[in-house]
Design a protein around this motif. Sequence first.
Motif, PDB file in Angstrom:
ATOM      1  N   MET A 225      -2.617  16.644  10.063  1.00  0.00           N
ATOM      2  CA  MET A 225      -1.661  15.816   9.906  1.00  0.00           C
ATOM      3  C   MET A 225      -2.216  15.207   8.591  1.00  0.00           C
ATOM      4  SD  MET A 225      -2.237  14.162  13.746  1.00  0.00           S
ATOM      5  CE  MET A 225      -1.103  12.679  13.394  1.00  0.00           C
ATOM      6  N   ALA A 226      -1.089  14.524   8.084  1.00  0.00           N
ATOM      7  CA  ALA A 226      -1.465  13.582   6.993  1.00  0.00           C
ATOM      8  C   ALA A 226      -2.312  12.790   6.968  1.00  0.00           C
ATOM      9  CB  ALA A 226       0.117  12.951   6.581  1.00  0.00           C
ATOM     10  N   ALA A 227      -3.213  12.725   5.885  1.00  0.00           N
ATOM     11  CA  ALA A 227      -4.228  11.600   6.191  1.00  0.00           C
ATOM     12  C   ALA A 227      -4.671  10.789   4.883  1.00  0.00           C
ATOM     13  CB  ALA A 227      -5.524  12.351   6.679  1.00  0.00           C
ATOM     14  N   GLY A 228      -5.109   9.603   5.003  1.00  0.00           N
ATOM     15  CA  GLY A 228      -5.640   8.975   3.706  1.00  0.00           C
ATOM     16  C   GLY A 228      -4.518   7.811   3.292  1.00  0.00           C
ATOM     17  N   LEU A 229      -4.963   7.290   2.080  1.00  0.00           N
ATOM     18  CA  LEU A 229      -4.145   6.163   1.478  1.00  0.00           C
ATOM     19  C   LEU A 229      -3.192   7.130   0.610  1.00  0.00           C
ATOM     20  CD1 LEU A 229      -3.145   3.668   0.678  1.00  0.00           C
ATOM     21  CD2 LEU A 229      -5.336   3.226  -0.793  1.00  0.00           C
ATOM     22  N   ILE A 230      -1.908   7.134   0.596  1.00  0.00           N
ATOM     23  CA  ILE A 230      -0.960   7.708  -0.142  1.00  0.00           C
ATOM     24  C   ILE A 230      -0.343   7.106  -1.173  1.00  0.00           C
ATOM     25  CG2 ILE A 230       0.786   9.727  -0.202  1.00  0.00           C
ATOM     26  CD1 ILE A 230      -1.577  10.344   1.662  1.00  0.00           C
ATOM     27  N   GLY A 231      -0.151   5.935  -1.132  1.00  0.00           N
ATOM     28  CA  GLY A 231       0.492   5.078  -2.050  1.00  0.00           C
ATOM     29  C   GLY A 231       1.828   5.051  -2.045  1.00  0.00           C
ATOM     30  N   PRO A 232       2.449   4.931  -3.323  1.00  0.00           N
ATOM     31  CA  PRO A 232       1.850   4.092  -4.365  1.00  0.00           C
ATOM     32  C   PRO A 232       1.408   2.785  -3.898  1.00  0.00           C
ATOM     33  CG  PRO A 232       4.095   4.350  -4.624  1.00  0.00           C
ATOM     34  CD  PRO A 232       3.772   4.949  -3.583  1.00  0.00           C
ATOM     35  N   VAL A 233       0.245   2.041  -4.713  1.00  0.00           N
ATOM     36  CA  VAL A 233      -0.204   0.720  -4.474  1.00  0.00           C
ATOM     37  C   VAL A 233       0.248  -0.245  -5.753  1.00  0.00           C
ATOM     38  CG1 VAL A 233      -2.018  -0.678  -3.925  1.00  0.00           C
ATOM     39  CG2 VAL A 233      -2.329   1.621  -3.035  1.00  0.00           C
ATOM     40  N   VAL A 234       0.886  -1.057  -5.192  1.00  0.00           N
ATOM     41  CA  VAL A 234       1.532  -1.950  -6.124  1.00  0.00           C
ATOM     42  C   VAL A 234       1.426  -3.461  -5.861  1.00  0.00           C
ATOM     43  CG1 VAL A 234       3.613  -2.798  -7.138  1.00  0.00           C
ATOM     44  CG2 VAL A 234       3.483  -0.329  -6.551  1.00  0.00           C
ATOM     45  N   ILE A 235       0.852  -4.312  -6.679  1.00  0.00           N
ATOM     46  CA  ILE A 235       0.767  -5.666  -6.490  1.00  0.00           C
ATOM     47  C   ILE A 235       2.152  -6.121  -6.744  1.00  0.00           C
ATOM     48  CG2 ILE A 235      -0.185  -7.866  -7.379  1.00  0.00           C
ATOM     49  CD1 ILE A 235      -2.233  -5.958  -6.179  1.00  0.00           C
ATOM     50  N   ARG A 236       2.768  -7.167  -5.932  1.00  0.00           N
ATOM     51  CA  ARG A 236       4.151  -7.441  -6.016  1.00  0.00           C
ATOM     52  C   ARG A 236       4.212  -9.086  -5.918  1.00  0.00           C
ATOM     53  NH1 ARG A 236       7.933  -3.436  -5.288  1.00  0.00           N
ATOM     54  NH2 ARG A 236       7.357  -1.273  -4.647  1.00  0.00           N
ATOM     55  N   GLU A 237       5.439  -9.515  -6.879  1.00  0.00           N
ATOM     56  CA  GLU A 237       5.544 -10.792  -6.725  1.00  0.00           C
ATOM     57  C   GLU A 237       6.682 -11.051  -5.894  1.00  0.00           C
ATOM     58  OE1 GLU A 237       5.944 -14.410 -10.102  1.00  0.00           O
ATOM     59  OE2 GLU A 237       6.884 -12.632 -10.305  1.00  0.00           O
ATOM     60  N   GLU A 238       6.806 -12.340  -4.906  1.00  0.00           N
ATOM     61  CA  GLU A 238       7.854 -12.343  -4.285  1.00  0.00           C
ATOM     62  C   GLU A 238       9.110 -13.124  -4.899  1.00  0.00           C
ATOM     63  OE1 GLU A 238       9.219 -14.056   0.162  1.00  0.00           O
ATOM     64  OE2 GLU A 238       7.174 -14.990  -0.861  1.00  0.00           O
ATOM     65  N   SER A 239      10.065 -12.571  -5.130  1.00  0.00           N
ATOM     66  CA  SER A 239      11.322 -13.170  -5.717  1.00  0.00           C
ATOM     67  C   SER A 239      11.968 -14.206  -4.874  1.00  0.00           C
ATOM     68  CB  SER A 239      12.277 -12.088  -6.300  1.00  0.00           C
ATOM     69  OG  SER A 239      11.636 -11.013  -6.595  1.00  0.00           O
ATOM     70  N   HIS A 240      12.269 -15.186  -5.628  1.00  0.00           N
ATOM     71  CA  HIS A 240      12.930 -16.433  -4.890  1.00  0.00           C
ATOM     72  C   HIS A 240      14.333 -16.468  -5.161  1.00  0.00           C
ATOM     73  CE1 HIS A 240       9.230 -18.108  -3.928  1.00  0.00           C
ATOM     74  NE2 HIS A 240       8.775 -17.693  -5.342  1.00  0.00           N
TER      75      HIS A 240
ATOM     76  N   LEU B 123       0.702  -1.266  -0.001  1.00  0.00           N
ATOM     77  CA  LEU B 123       0.170   0.055   0.004  1.00  0.00           C
ATOM     78  C   LEU B 123       0.969   1.308  -0.259  1.00  0.00           C
ATOM     79  CD1 LEU B 123      -2.939  -0.992   2.872  1.00  0.00           C
ATOM     80  CD2 LEU B 123      -2.818  -1.226   0.134  1.00  0.00           C
ATOM     81  N   GLY B 124       1.965   1.150   0.054  1.00  0.00           N
ATOM     82  CA  GLY B 124       2.973   2.504   0.187  1.00  0.00           C
ATOM     83  C   GLY B 124       2.687   2.927   1.464  1.00  0.00           C
ATOM     84  N   LYS B 125       2.449   4.577   1.569  1.00  0.00           N
ATOM     85  CA  LYS B 125       2.242   5.103   2.542  1.00  0.00           C
ATOM     86  C   LYS B 125       0.828   5.185   2.948  1.00  0.00           C
ATOM     87  CE  LYS B 125       6.026   8.441   2.333  1.00  0.00           C
ATOM     88  NZ  LYS B 125       6.587   9.700   1.976  1.00  0.00           N
ATOM     89  N   VAL B 126       0.233   5.198   4.431  1.00  0.00           N
ATOM     90  CA  VAL B 126      -1.033   5.116   4.748  1.00  0.00           C
ATOM     91  C   VAL B 126      -0.927   5.725   5.980  1.00  0.00           C
ATOM     92  CG1 VAL B 126      -3.087   3.746   5.609  1.00  0.00           C
ATOM     93  CG2 VAL B 126      -1.499   2.670   3.846  1.00  0.00           C
TER      94      VAL B 126
ATOM     95  N   PHE C 132       0.803  -0.254  10.847  1.00  0.00           N
ATOM     96  CA  PHE C 132       2.220   0.448  10.675  1.00  0.00           C
ATOM     97  C   PHE C 132       2.921  -0.124   9.710  1.00  0.00           C
ATOM     98  CE2 PHE C 132       2.498  -2.537  13.775  1.00  0.00           C
ATOM     99  CZ  PHE C 132       3.699  -3.235  13.635  1.00  0.00           C
ATOM    100  N   ALA C 133       3.926   0.600   8.874  1.00  0.00           N
ATOM    101  CA  ALA C 133       4.611   0.355   7.866  1.00  0.00           C
ATOM    102  C   ALA C 133       5.547  -1.013   8.204  1.00  0.00           C
ATOM    103  CB  ALA C 133       5.506   1.453   7.392  1.00  0.00           C
ATOM    104  N   PRO C 134       5.884  -2.038   7.424  1.00  0.00           N
ATOM    105  CA  PRO C 134       5.127  -1.900   5.867  1.00  0.00           C
ATOM    106  C   PRO C 134       3.798  -2.298   5.876  1.00  0.00           C
ATOM    107  CG  PRO C 134       6.698  -3.710   6.405  1.00  0.00           C
ATOM    108  CD  PRO C 134       6.486  -2.990   7.453  1.00  0.00           C
ATOM    109  N   TYR C 135       2.998  -1.742   5.061  1.00  0.00           N
ATOM    110  CA  TYR C 135       1.714  -1.934   4.577  1.00  0.00           C
ATOM    111  C   TYR C 135       1.515  -3.089   3.618  1.00  0.00           C
ATOM    112  CZ  TYR C 135       0.265   1.787   7.677  1.00  0.00           C
ATOM    113  OH  TYR C 135       0.252   2.910   8.772  1.00  0.00           O
TER     114      TYR C 135
END
Length: 160
Positions: A145-160, A72-75, A93-96
């Motif tokens: 104060m900062a508020a909301g979903l800031i992102g960037p939102v990314v779908i990620r694949e786990e690297s092996h 989710l990036g920053k939230v 809390f991060a990481p989201y």
Amino acid sequence: MKSGAPISTDQFKPLIALDQWNLKADSVDLKNTPLFDWRTNDQLKFSSARGVYTSTFKWHDSGESNRYYIDLGKVYFTAEVYVNGKFAGKRVFAPYMLDITSLLVPGENKIEVRVATGQLNGYIGRAKLGDAHYKQFKGKEDQLMAAGLIGPVVIREESH
């Protein structure tokens, strides 16, 4: 991803960036908007409402046994995530980041992120409107104060 192991986005390959969102918070209903800090929006800067963000993306299963995550990036501050109507998890809390592998379906997928913001901005807004219960927050508009979903939102694949 092993439980308790430190998370670094370096171990996750970005696959899909979710750039356009619908957002509902109180009476505000925004469609196809990029993510932003609520302080930059006149309709939301004095809000302490829960924001409900929705977006969709197409998913093509590779057939491999890889793990997939939503980053989710920053939230600001708490995020509950649902994928295709199923609860994926909650982060305070991060990481989201959440493992969404088992929730993905071939074709169209819907992401819903429910963000609980801090209360301060709402208190400042009430003071600005003259509510005597919040007079200690009058004139504090520069302390939002900062508020909301800031992102960037990314779908990620786990690297092996």
